[in-house]
Design a protein around this motif. Structure first.
Motif, PDB file in Angstrom:
ATOM      1  N   PRO A  69       0.812  -1.224   0.000  1.00  0.00           N
ATOM      2  CA  PRO A  69       0.000   0.000   0.000  1.00  0.00           C
ATOM      3  C   PRO A  69       0.846   1.275   0.000  1.00  0.00           C
ATOM      4  N   LEU A  70       1.970   1.277   0.734  1.00  0.00           N
ATOM      5  CA  LEU A  70       2.840   2.452   0.750  1.00  0.00           C
ATOM      6  C   LEU A  70       3.481   2.658  -0.617  1.00  0.00           C
ATOM      7  N   ALA A  71       3.937   1.579  -1.243  1.00  0.00           N
ATOM      8  CA  ALA A  71       4.558   1.693  -2.565  1.00  0.00           C
ATOM      9  C   ALA A  71       3.562   2.216  -3.591  1.00  0.00           C
ATOM     10  N   THR A  72       2.332   1.705  -3.544  1.00  0.00           N
ATOM     11  CA  THR A  72       1.293   2.145  -4.484  1.00  0.00           C
ATOM     12  C   THR A  72       0.975   3.620  -4.292  1.00  0.00           C
ATOM     13  N   PHE A  73       0.804   4.020  -3.038  1.00  0.00           N
ATOM     14  CA  PHE A  73       0.518   5.429  -2.726  1.00  0.00           C
ATOM     15  C   PHE A  73       1.666   6.331  -3.184  1.00  0.00           C
ATOM     16  N   ALA A  74       2.902   5.901  -2.921  1.00  0.00           N
ATOM     17  CA  ALA A  74       4.068   6.720  -3.271  1.00  0.00           C
ATOM     18  C   ALA A  74       4.167   6.922  -4.776  1.00  0.00           C
ATOM     19  N   LEU A  75       3.925   5.862  -5.555  1.00  0.00           N
ATOM     20  CA  LEU A  75       3.990   5.982  -7.011  1.00  0.00           C
ATOM     21  C   LEU A  75       2.876   6.879  -7.541  1.00  0.00           C
ATOM     22  N   ASP A  76       1.682   6.744  -6.965  1.00  0.00           N
ATOM     23  CA  ASP A  76       0.559   7.584  -7.398  1.00  0.00           C
ATOM     24  C   ASP A  76       0.791   9.051  -7.066  1.00  0.00           C
ATOM     25  N   THR A  77       1.413   9.301  -5.912  1.00  0.00           N
ATOM     26  CA  THR A  77       1.532  10.680  -5.409  1.00  0.00           C
ATOM     27  C   THR A  77       2.799  11.366  -5.888  1.00  0.00           C
ATOM     28  N   TYR A  78       3.911  10.628  -5.944  1.00  0.00           N
ATOM     29  CA  TYR A  78       5.209  11.240  -6.251  1.00  0.00           C
ATOM     30  C   TYR A  78       5.851  10.628  -7.503  1.00  0.00           C
ATOM     31  N   GLY A  79       5.007  10.106  -8.394  1.00  0.00           N
ATOM     32  CA  GLY A  79       5.520   9.421  -9.576  1.00  0.00           C
ATOM     33  C   GLY A  79       6.438  10.267 -10.431  1.00  0.00           C
ATOM     34  N   ASN A  80       6.179  11.578 -10.525  1.00  0.00           N
ATOM     35  CA  ASN A  80       7.003  12.471 -11.349  1.00  0.00           C
ATOM     36  C   ASN A  80       8.013  13.270 -10.528  1.00  0.00           C
ATOM     37  N   ASP A  81       8.104  12.976  -9.249  1.00  0.00           N
ATOM     38  CA  ASP A  81       9.023  13.696  -8.358  1.00  0.00           C
ATOM     39  C   ASP A  81      10.319  12.886  -8.244  1.00  0.00           C
ATOM     40  N   PRO A  82      11.480  13.464  -8.563  1.00  0.00           N
ATOM     41  CA  PRO A  82      12.739  12.702  -8.429  1.00  0.00           C
ATOM     42  C   PRO A  82      13.088  12.377  -6.982  1.00  0.00           C
ATOM     43  N   CYS A  83      12.457  13.071  -6.023  1.00  0.00           N
ATOM     44  CA  CYS A  83      12.674  12.795  -4.588  1.00  0.00           C
ATOM     45  C   CYS A  83      14.165  12.727  -4.256  1.00  0.00           C
ATOM     46  N   THR A  84      14.912  13.676  -4.756  1.00  0.00           N
ATOM     47  CA  THR A  84      16.372  13.674  -4.631  1.00  0.00           C
ATOM     48  C   THR A  84      16.837  13.571  -3.193  1.00  0.00           C
ATOM     49  N   GLU A  85      16.151  14.304  -2.308  1.00  0.00           N
ATOM     50  CA  GLU A  85      16.567  14.329  -0.898  1.00  0.00           C
ATOM     51  C   GLU A  85      16.342  12.989  -0.208  1.00  0.00           C
ATOM     52  N   PHE A  86      15.573  12.104  -0.857  1.00  0.00           N
ATOM     53  CA  PHE A  86      15.157  10.866  -0.199  1.00  0.00           C
ATOM     54  C   PHE A  86      15.783   9.619  -0.830  1.00  0.00           C
ATOM     55  N   ILE A  87      16.790   9.816  -1.671  1.00  0.00           N
ATOM     56  CA  ILE A  87      17.514   8.665  -2.212  1.00  0.00           C
ATOM     57  C   ILE A  87      18.143   7.898  -1.045  1.00  0.00           C
ATOM     58  N   PRO A  88      17.929   6.592  -0.954  1.00  0.00           N
ATOM     59  CA  PRO A  88      18.414   5.847   0.222  1.00  0.00           C
ATOM     60  C   PRO A  88      19.937   5.783   0.296  1.00  0.00           C
ATOM     61  N   ILE A  89      20.427   5.638   1.536  1.00  0.00           N
ATOM     62  CA  ILE A  89      21.851   5.427   1.782  1.00  0.00           C
ATOM     63  C   ILE A  89      22.128   3.945   1.568  1.00  0.00           C
ATOM     64  N   LEU A  90      22.932   3.627   0.559  1.00  0.00           N
ATOM     65  CA  LEU A  90      23.198   2.230   0.235  1.00  0.00           C
ATOM     66  C   LEU A  90      24.554   1.812   0.788  1.00  0.00           C
ATOM     67  N   LEU A  91      24.577   0.679   1.456  1.00  0.00           N
ATOM     68  CA  LEU A  91      25.818   0.153   1.988  1.00  0.00           C
ATOM     69  C   LEU A  91      26.570  -0.588   0.887  1.00  0.00           C
ATOM     70  N   LYS A  92      27.822  -0.903   1.143  1.00  0.00           N
ATOM     71  CA  LYS A  92      28.720  -1.369   0.080  1.00  0.00           C
ATOM     72  C   LYS A  92      28.258  -2.649  -0.607  1.00  0.00           C
ATOM     73  N   ASP A  93      27.545  -3.515   0.090  1.00  0.00           N
ATOM     74  CA  ASP A  93      27.131  -4.786  -0.508  1.00  0.00           C
ATOM     75  C   ASP A  93      25.706  -4.748  -1.056  1.00  0.00           C
ATOM     76  N   SER A  94      25.145  -3.554  -1.140  1.00  0.00           N
ATOM     77  CA  SER A  94      23.759  -3.430  -1.591  1.00  0.00           C
ATOM     78  C   SER A  94      23.615  -3.880  -3.039  1.00  0.00           C
ATOM     79  N   LYS A  95      22.530  -4.600  -3.318  1.00  0.00           N
ATOM     80  CA  LYS A  95      22.277  -5.090  -4.673  1.00  0.00           C
ATOM     81  C   LYS A  95      21.008  -4.452  -5.258  1.00  0.00           C
ATOM     82  N   ILE A  96      20.631  -3.289  -4.784  1.00  0.00           N
ATOM     83  CA  ILE A  96      19.411  -2.626  -5.245  1.00  0.00           C
ATOM     84  C   ILE A  96      19.672  -1.917  -6.563  1.00  0.00           C
ATOM     85  N   ASP A  97      18.829  -2.189  -7.554  1.00  0.00           N
ATOM     86  CA  ASP A  97      19.014  -1.558  -8.859  1.00  0.00           C
ATOM     87  C   ASP A  97      18.393  -0.160  -8.865  1.00  0.00           C
ATOM     88  N   GLU A  98      18.595   0.562  -9.963  1.00  0.00           N
ATOM     89  CA  GLU A  98      18.168   1.959 -10.050  1.00  0.00           C
ATOM     90  C   GLU A  98      16.652   2.107  -9.934  1.00  0.00           C
TER      91      GLU A  98
END
Length: 654
Positions: free
Chosen positions: A267-296
């Motif tokens: 539900p949070l993911a759906t709401f976020a995409l609906d509400t901030y779909g066109n927002d780059p949310c630059t300030e909220f890019i997650p802090i990724l640790l060295k072994d993170s495998k999260i894609d763009e």
């Protein structure tokens, strides 16, 4: 003898019905008083780093490695000692690797079992046979006990011991026996584990840590700020739920939420995409640790979810701050201080330009009001946290094993601080119209936290207790925060770093003063020459020369940064403290690579031990809190003997 004393002795006589029984117990307790004190192990600020935590439990902060070195000296090679240590730490996994390469496995079994028995014998030397017996697995209890108390260098018993070992091997039980005795070594290496708060957040395995602790033989916890945040979320505080989600998204750590506790984030993911779909949310890019495998793509989704829950968090916090005006935190309702036309925010009378001002869910006329969609989302998230059986089970575990502080063997343990005035005196903190300071403050907060989970708590008190979790997280006079403010909003939206400043409370400014530490120890009723404060919370910057030992040895800070997120800041990967019969040893750890490296390559955590304080004599059980309890029991038993011998109470002979 008073009526109450006689009633108590009658109850005691149920356990010790004869003179012989009472006398035997006195002899037993007197003997226990003269054993060396058990080893205490102190850890703080684990922050979800389950692999490093479990490894440090298994190696007892290097204590097992040190014992292996002392026992075998130069009689075996260093590589063999390392292999033996790895086997002790991870017996199941190491046995698989050894069976795959060892050509004469029976010979290896024979040598290894004798080595493990030597280590186990050394570890058990400070305990009574009764206590050791209770730590043994039922299926091998008799065999291990026989091997521990029979020496192969005794010619009369050598054949007896050899036959036991050979029979273990020929019956195909060698693997099971090795696993069992390794676990006994773990159990005997540490008598009591103290967790000085912050199991949760940042790392991925808080739920694994708590599953491990639930099986641990003896431990306690002094709650940390991150622990009470999760406790508040479990209790139904929506602002705490938002903070838990925000922190997890900030570090792209969704494992604990989704896999650990089954929290539904769709539900949070759906709401976020609906509400901030066109927002780059630059300030909220997650802090990724060295072994993170999260894609763009997932990184962008997490950033949108991160922003969505952060905005809701600021609204939920504002609702509580307005409801609890006595907290004087309404100045933190910063959504209400934004000029949406100018794109500025006013803090302490000064306007600051905002980095971005895209707030589709904020009504400028009522900035802290939730939209219907946000309200529906919060209902779903609230429900998900409240129905998580595993989260509820883990919070019950934290409640049953902990509180705000603990006093153990002249040591005062707490997570962060004791609120102080500028002159170092204890600060009065108002809660529900009453003022508390020092020990009374910590005790009352502990009661209030528990009230949030008790069915018989009056509704008004229960609602306040739930709200108070937020104050504990970010309130100025909270013993778990103790700063002027939590500058979360400023760090996201303002570029002026002056607004980020969080002034520390007087405890942190004055804690290097022996006089101040003595005043705190006095207030908690702790006396003696070797009394200490032990806490965590603030990472020690070892790379900058900061010393974790403060106030002339009265205070020890053992948060050196377990979390990978702190490693570049602190230069190390955490401190632990070991308190054994000869004194205190502070252990500084280098980063832990992985469990796989530890098993396959024998890579232990590289640790440096610093002698903090050594006792002039080897401390015995008699010198501990347990010793004081045993002496009281001895006096009671002597009184029972007197009552038997003078006919006040009759013996209960069969």
């Amino acid at each position: 003898m008073s009526t109450n004393e006689e009633r108590y002795l009658n109850l005691l006589s149920n356990t010790f019905p004869t003179v012989a029984d009472a006398a035997a117990e006195i002899i037993n307790l007197e003997a226990i008083l003269n054993l060396p004190k058990g080893t205490e192990h102190f850890l703080a600020d684990i922050h979800g780093e389950h692999e490093a935590f479990i490894h440090i439990l298994k190696n007892a902060s290097g204590n097992i490695k040190r014992k292996v070195g002392e026992i075998f000296g130069n009689t075996i090679r260093d590589s063999e000692k390392k292999e033996l240590c790895t086997l002790i730490y991870y017996p199941e996994q190491k046995l698989e690797l050894i069976r795959a390469v060892e050509q004469d496995i029976d010979d290896w079994y024979r040598i290894t079992i004798h080595q493990l028995v030597k280590v186990c014998r050394e570890m058990s030397s400070k305990y009574t046979r009764s206590k050791v017996r209770k730590s043994l697995p039922e299926e091998f209890s008799y065999i291990i006990e026989e091997l521990l108390h029979e020496r192969s260098d005794d010619q009369d018993k050598a054949a007896y011991v050899a036959v036991i070992v050979d029979t273990i091997i020929t019956t195909g039980r060698a693997d099971d026996f090795i696993i069992a005795i390794c676990k006994v070594i773990h159990r005997l290496a540490i008598d009591q584990l103290h967790i000085l708060g912050d199991i949760y957040d940042r790392g991925p395995g808080a739920h694994i840590i708590l599953d491990t602790l639930r099986q641990y033989h003896s431990w306690d916890i002094q709650w940390g700020n991150h622990d009470v945040l999760w406790m508040g979320a479990s209790a139904g505080n929506d602002a705490c739920i938002c903070n838990v989600l925000r922190l997890s998204l900030r570090y792209a750590n969704l494992v604990t939420l989704e896999e650990g506790y089954g929290i539904n984030l769709v539900p949070l993911a759906t709401f976020a995409l609906d509400t901030y779909g066109n927002d780059p949310c630059t300030e909220f890019i997650p802090i990724l640790l060295k072994d993170s495998k999260i894609d763009e793509k997932n990184k962008q989704l997490i950033a949108k979810m991160h922003k969505a829950i952060s905005i809701i968090q600021f609204k939920q916090e504002a609702a509580i701050f307005h409801r609890r005006k006595e907290w004087k935190m309404e100045d933190r309702c910063l959504l209400e201080h934004i000029d949406f036309e100018k794109g500025t925010c006013t803090i302490d009378g000064k306007s600051y330009p905002m980095n971005s001002c895209n707030f589709p869910t904020i009504d400028p006329a009522d900035p802290s009001a939730l939209t219907p969609e946000e309200t529906l989302l919060m209902k779903k998230l609230h429900h998900s946290f409240r129905i998580s059986e595993k989260l509820r089970k883990h919070i019950r575990t934290i409640l049953s094993h902990g509180c705000m502080y603990n006093i153990c063997n002249q040591n005062l343990l707490f997570h962060a601080s004791i609120p102080l005035n500028a002159d170092g005196t204890l600060k009065d903190v108002e809660i529900m119209g009453e003022k508390y300071a020092g020990r009374e403050l910590m005790s009352f907060i502990g009661q209030l936290v528990r009230a949030a989970f008790q069915n018989d708590t009056p509704d008004e008190t229960k609602q306040y207790a739930k709200d108070y979790f937020l104050y504990l997280w970010c309130g100025k006079d909270s013993p778990l925060f103790d700063k002027s403010k939590m500058a979360t909003f400023e760090r996201y939206f303002l570029s002026d770093k002056d607004t980020y400043k969080e002034d520390k409370g007087y405890y942190f400014l004055l804690r290097d003063s022996a006089e101040v530490c003595d005043r705190i120890l006095d207030a908690f009723g702790i006396v003696g020459d070797n009394r200490h404060i032990i806490n965590g919370h603030v990472p020690v910057h070892a790379s900058k020369g900061e010393n974790p030992i403060k106030a002339g040895g009265r205070l020890m800070v053992i948060d050196g940064g377990f979390s990978e997120a702190y490693h570049s800041e602190t230069g190390i990967a955490g401190y632990t403290l070991v308190y054994h019969s000869r004194g205190f040893q502070l252990v500084q750890h280098e980063p832990f690579t992985s469990t796989r490296d530890a098993i396959e390559r024998g890579k232990d955590i590289k640790s440096t031990t610093q002698i903090v304080e050594m006792s002039t004599h080897r401390m015995l059980v008699a010198d501990t809190d347990k010793g004081a309890e045993l002496r009281e029991q001895i006096e009671d038993l002597k009184l029972l003997l007197y009552a038997y011998r003078h006919g006040i109470i009759k013996e209960r002979r069969n």
